[in-house]
Design a protein around this motif. Structure first.
Motif, PDB file in Angstrom:
ATOM      1  N   LEU A 192      -1.558  -3.489  -4.031  1.00  0.00           N
ATOM      2  CA  LEU A 192      -1.996  -2.278  -3.333  1.00  0.00           C
ATOM      3  C   LEU A 192      -3.259  -1.725  -3.978  1.00  0.00           C
ATOM      4  CD1 LEU A 192       1.274  -0.250  -2.602  1.00  0.00           C
ATOM      5  CD2 LEU A 192      -0.401  -1.038  -0.918  1.00  0.00           C
ATOM      6  N   ASP A 193      -4.235  -1.402  -3.151  1.00  0.00           N
ATOM      7  CA  ASP A 193      -5.446  -0.738  -3.640  1.00  0.00           C
ATOM      8  C   ASP A 193      -5.250   0.759  -3.424  1.00  0.00           C
ATOM      9  OD1 ASP A 193      -8.119   0.477  -3.612  1.00  0.00           O
ATOM     10  OD2 ASP A 193      -8.838  -1.581  -3.786  1.00  0.00           O
ATOM     11  N   TRP A 194      -4.926   1.462  -4.521  1.00  0.00           N
ATOM     12  CA  TRP A 194      -4.566   2.869  -4.402  1.00  0.00           C
ATOM     13  C   TRP A 194      -5.738   3.735  -3.969  1.00  0.00           C
ATOM     14  CZ3 TRP A 194       0.344   3.772  -4.081  1.00  0.00           C
ATOM     15  CH2 TRP A 194       1.244   2.892  -4.697  1.00  0.00           C
TER      16      TRP A 194
ATOM     17  N   VAL B 141      -4.232  -3.408   0.867  1.00  0.00           N
ATOM     18  CA  VAL B 141      -3.982  -4.350  -0.236  1.00  0.00           C
ATOM     19  C   VAL B 141      -5.214  -5.225  -0.433  1.00  0.00           C
ATOM     20  CG1 VAL B 141      -1.481  -4.432   0.079  1.00  0.00           C
ATOM     21  CG2 VAL B 141      -2.935  -6.061   1.308  1.00  0.00           C
ATOM     22  N   ARG B 142      -5.335  -5.706  -1.649  1.00  0.00           N
ATOM     23  CA  ARG B 142      -6.377  -6.686  -1.969  1.00  0.00           C
ATOM     24  C   ARG B 142      -5.782  -8.088  -1.822  1.00  0.00           C
ATOM     25  NH1 ARG B 142     -10.801  -5.432  -5.366  1.00  0.00           N
ATOM     26  NH2 ARG B 142     -11.152  -3.189  -5.548  1.00  0.00           N
ATOM     27  N   SER B 143      -6.462  -8.940  -1.084  1.00  0.00           N
ATOM     28  CA  SER B 143      -5.996 -10.329  -0.953  1.00  0.00           C
ATOM     29  C   SER B 143      -6.883 -11.230  -1.802  1.00  0.00           C
ATOM     30  CB  SER B 143      -6.017 -10.776   0.511  1.00  0.00           C
ATOM     31  OG  SER B 143      -7.344 -10.797   1.013  1.00  0.00           O
ATOM     32  N   PHE B 144      -6.276 -12.291  -2.286  1.00  0.00           N
ATOM     33  CA  PHE B 144      -6.973 -13.196  -3.196  1.00  0.00           C
ATOM     34  C   PHE B 144      -6.847 -14.625  -2.694  1.00  0.00           C
ATOM     35  CE2 PHE B 144      -5.732  -9.499  -5.588  1.00  0.00           C
ATOM     36  CZ  PHE B 144      -6.807  -9.245  -6.425  1.00  0.00           C
ATOM     37  N   SER B 145      -7.831 -15.412  -3.038  1.00  0.00           N
ATOM     38  CA  SER B 145      -7.775 -16.850  -2.758  1.00  0.00           C
ATOM     39  C   SER B 145      -7.849 -17.589  -4.080  1.00  0.00           C
ATOM     40  CB  SER B 145      -8.936 -17.286  -1.851  1.00  0.00           C
ATOM     41  OG  SER B 145     -10.176 -16.991  -2.464  1.00  0.00           O
ATOM     42  N   GLU B 146      -7.271 -18.767  -4.114  1.00  0.00           N
ATOM     43  CA  GLU B 146      -7.269 -19.538  -5.358  1.00  0.00           C
ATOM     44  C   GLU B 146      -8.679 -19.996  -5.691  1.00  0.00           C
ATOM     45  OE1 GLU B 146      -5.116 -23.423  -7.400  1.00  0.00           O
ATOM     46  OE2 GLU B 146      -4.691 -22.881  -5.336  1.00  0.00           O
ATOM     47  N   GLU B 147      -9.014 -19.869  -6.956  1.00  0.00           N
ATOM     48  CA  GLU B 147     -10.319 -20.341  -7.428  1.00  0.00           C
ATOM     49  C   GLU B 147     -10.397 -21.845  -7.221  1.00  0.00           C
ATOM     50  OE1 GLU B 147     -11.681 -21.030 -11.801  1.00  0.00           O
ATOM     51  OE2 GLU B 147     -11.832 -18.903 -11.360  1.00  0.00           O
ATOM     52  N   ARG B 148     -11.436 -22.298  -6.566  1.00  0.00           N
ATOM     53  CA  ARG B 148     -11.502 -23.701  -6.195  1.00  0.00           C
ATOM     54  C   ARG B 148     -12.087 -24.591  -7.286  1.00  0.00           C
ATOM     55  NH1 ARG B 148     -13.329 -23.627   0.218  1.00  0.00           N
ATOM     56  NH2 ARG B 148     -11.524 -22.449   0.950  1.00  0.00           N
ATOM     57  N   ASP B 149     -12.893 -24.048  -8.140  1.00  0.00           N
ATOM     58  CA  ASP B 149     -13.426 -24.864  -9.212  1.00  0.00           C
ATOM     59  C   ASP B 149     -13.723 -24.005 -10.425  1.00  0.00           C
ATOM     60  OD1 ASP B 149     -15.750 -23.480  -8.718  1.00  0.00           O
ATOM     61  OD2 ASP B 149     -17.001 -25.222  -8.355  1.00  0.00           O
TER      62      ASP B 149
ATOM     63  N   ALA C  46      -8.338   2.940  -2.023  1.00  0.00           N
ATOM     64  CA  ALA C  46      -8.568   2.782  -0.578  1.00  0.00           C
ATOM     65  C   ALA C  46      -7.438   3.397   0.230  1.00  0.00           C
ATOM     66  CB  ALA C  46      -8.718   1.301  -0.243  1.00  0.00           C
ATOM     67  N   SER C  47      -6.208   3.270  -0.280  1.00  0.00           N
ATOM     68  CA  SER C  47      -5.055   3.820   0.432  1.00  0.00           C
ATOM     69  C   SER C  47      -5.108   5.342   0.475  1.00  0.00           C
ATOM     70  CB  SER C  47      -3.755   3.351  -0.233  1.00  0.00           C
ATOM     71  OG  SER C  47      -3.659   1.939  -0.230  1.00  0.00           O
ATOM     72  N   LEU C  48      -5.455   5.965  -0.651  1.00  0.00           N
ATOM     73  CA  LEU C  48      -5.548   7.432  -0.697  1.00  0.00           C
ATOM     74  C   LEU C  48      -6.715   7.937   0.143  1.00  0.00           C
ATOM     75  CD1 LEU C  48      -4.767   8.026  -4.479  1.00  0.00           C
ATOM     76  CD2 LEU C  48      -3.316   8.632  -2.531  1.00  0.00           C
ATOM     77  N   ARG C  49      -7.803   7.176   0.148  1.00  0.00           N
ATOM     78  CA  ARG C  49      -8.997   7.607   0.880  1.00  0.00           C
ATOM     79  C   ARG C  49      -8.773   7.574   2.384  1.00  0.00           C
ATOM     80  NH1 ARG C  49     -12.211   4.415  -1.412  1.00  0.00           N
ATOM     81  NH2 ARG C  49     -12.328   2.792   0.181  1.00  0.00           N
ATOM     82  N   THR C  50      -8.045   6.569   2.860  1.00  0.00           N
ATOM     83  CA  THR C  50      -7.854   6.396   4.302  1.00  0.00           C
ATOM     84  C   THR C  50      -6.530   6.966   4.796  1.00  0.00           C
ATOM     85  OG1 THR C  50      -6.832   4.215   3.994  1.00  0.00           O
ATOM     86  CG2 THR C  50      -9.231   4.287   4.273  1.00  0.00           C
ATOM     87  N   GLY C  51      -5.601   7.196   3.860  1.00  0.00           N
ATOM     88  CA  GLY C  51      -4.292   7.680   4.268  1.00  0.00           C
ATOM     89  C   GLY C  51      -3.393   6.576   4.781  1.00  0.00           C
ATOM     90  N   LYS C  52      -3.835   5.340   4.679  1.00  0.00           N
ATOM     91  CA  LYS C  52      -3.050   4.187   5.119  1.00  0.00           C
ATOM     92  C   LYS C  52      -3.042   3.147   3.999  1.00  0.00           C
ATOM     93  CE  LYS C  52      -4.331   4.913   9.954  1.00  0.00           C
ATOM     94  NZ  LYS C  52      -5.019   4.342  11.143  1.00  0.00           N
ATOM     95  N   PRO C  53      -1.949   2.395   3.833  1.00  0.00           N
ATOM     96  CA  PRO C  53      -1.869   1.425   2.729  1.00  0.00           C
ATOM     97  C   PRO C  53      -2.799   0.227   2.938  1.00  0.00           C
ATOM     98  CG  PRO C  53       0.065   1.250   4.125  1.00  0.00           C
ATOM     99  CD  PRO C  53      -0.704   2.440   4.626  1.00  0.00           C
TER     100      PRO C  53
END
Length: 316
Positions: A71-73, A84-92, A75-82
């Protein structure tokens, strides 16, 4: 400056074709964190090898099932909606192969010279990274020069690195004087710090002659944000001199015989060689960097495979 073709026998001088041919035997070897139990990188060493990481991908609306730890707190507090930060696996992971071709490496008493063994190890490390899909670069240094290659994911970059290794290797000759108070190793490690701020893999191939407390500090700085592997190349005479007779030290055409059966020669020479190797190995271990010790008396590929814990897999 190049050596005559008949001198590139792979033991005193190496050739580009020799290093390029290591592409095939390097397949199956890995510097990744998950190693076989017998590997030097397993057990206590595993935590030092970070393996693949995660890269930030995007900020998006929370969906049921998302990990609440992401959860990105703000961004959630700023917009009033939850959100999240998504991540991808480092490829190299960029690989920097650092190879020593100083004049102190131009020595051998049995199978090959330290400089030739180091050249083979460096090429193997580059091919291992290439087969893993990583970007490959490096630094090749002698007593005066440092040649650097930015990491790229291409066979051409590996070839350029190998060509540079050969050029520096074939320029070595017995007429080059050793540098007193040599600081080139520390200069190279400082250059590595500038190039590899974080999340790189560094393979340093050297006899680590001239290592100092400053060297220890630089290795620790490098390993704090990167994966660092040290390959210390040594000649077997540094472990034990023969009890009697003579040893022949050769530089191809130039040969020198040492009468080690004489106590006044054997004792101080043995104490100097073993003491220097022991002191350098102790310093490297204090840096908490995984240390692979490679002898010039044996095939470089076989030793690397064994040190990485791969031989037991081959024979299963």
């Amino acid at each position: 400056m190049t050596a005559p073709a008949d001198k590139t026998d792979g033991f005193v001088y190496v050739s580009l074709s020799q290093l390029m041919a290591l592409q095939t035997p390097a397949r199956g070897l890995s510097f990744a964190a998950r190693q076989p139990r017998a590997s030097i990188l397993a057990g206590n060493h595993a935590s030092r090898m970070r393996g693949r990481g995660l890269n930030f991908d995007e900020l998006r609306r929370y969906q049921p099932g998302d990990d609440l730890r992401h959860l990105d707190w703000r961004a959630s507090l700023r917009t009033g909606k939850p959100f999240v930060r998504s991540f991808s696996e480092e490829r190299d992971r960029p690989m920097l192969v650092v190879v020593d071709q100083r004049i102190n490496m131009f020595f051998g008493s049995s199978r090959s010279f330290k400089s030739a063994t180091a050249a083979e190890l460096a090429a193997l490390a580059a091919w291992i990274a290439f087969h893993s899909g990583d970007r490959v670069g490096g630094l090749v240094f002698d007593d005066q020069q440092i040649e650097s290659f930015a990491p790229l994911r291409s066979r051409a970059r590996v070839q350029a690195l190998c060509a540079s290794i050969c050029q520096h290797n074939q320029a070595l000759n017995a007429g080059i004087a050793e540098v007193e108070h040599d600081t080139q190793l520390d200069t190279v490690l400082q250059r590595c710090l500038n190039l590899a701020s974080h999340d790189h893999t560094l393979c340093i191939v050297s006899d680590f002659a001239g290592a100092t407390p400053r060297t220890l500090q630089l290795l620790r700085q490098l390993s704090s944000h990167n994966d660092v592997i040290a390959m210390q190349v040594y000649d077997p005479t540094a472990l034990a001199l023969p009890e009697s007779g003579r040893i022949r030290v050769t530089q191809g055409e130039l040969q020198v015989e040492l009468a080690i059966d004489k106590k006044h020669i054997r004792q101080p020479l043995g104490e100097f060689l073993t003491g220097r190797l022991r002191d350098v190995a102790k310093l490297l271990r204090r840096s908490q960097v995984p240390l692979l010790m490679i002898s010039t008396a044996e095939d470089a590929l076989s030793q690397l495979r064994r040190e990485l814990g791969r031989l037991h897999e081959v024979h299963r």
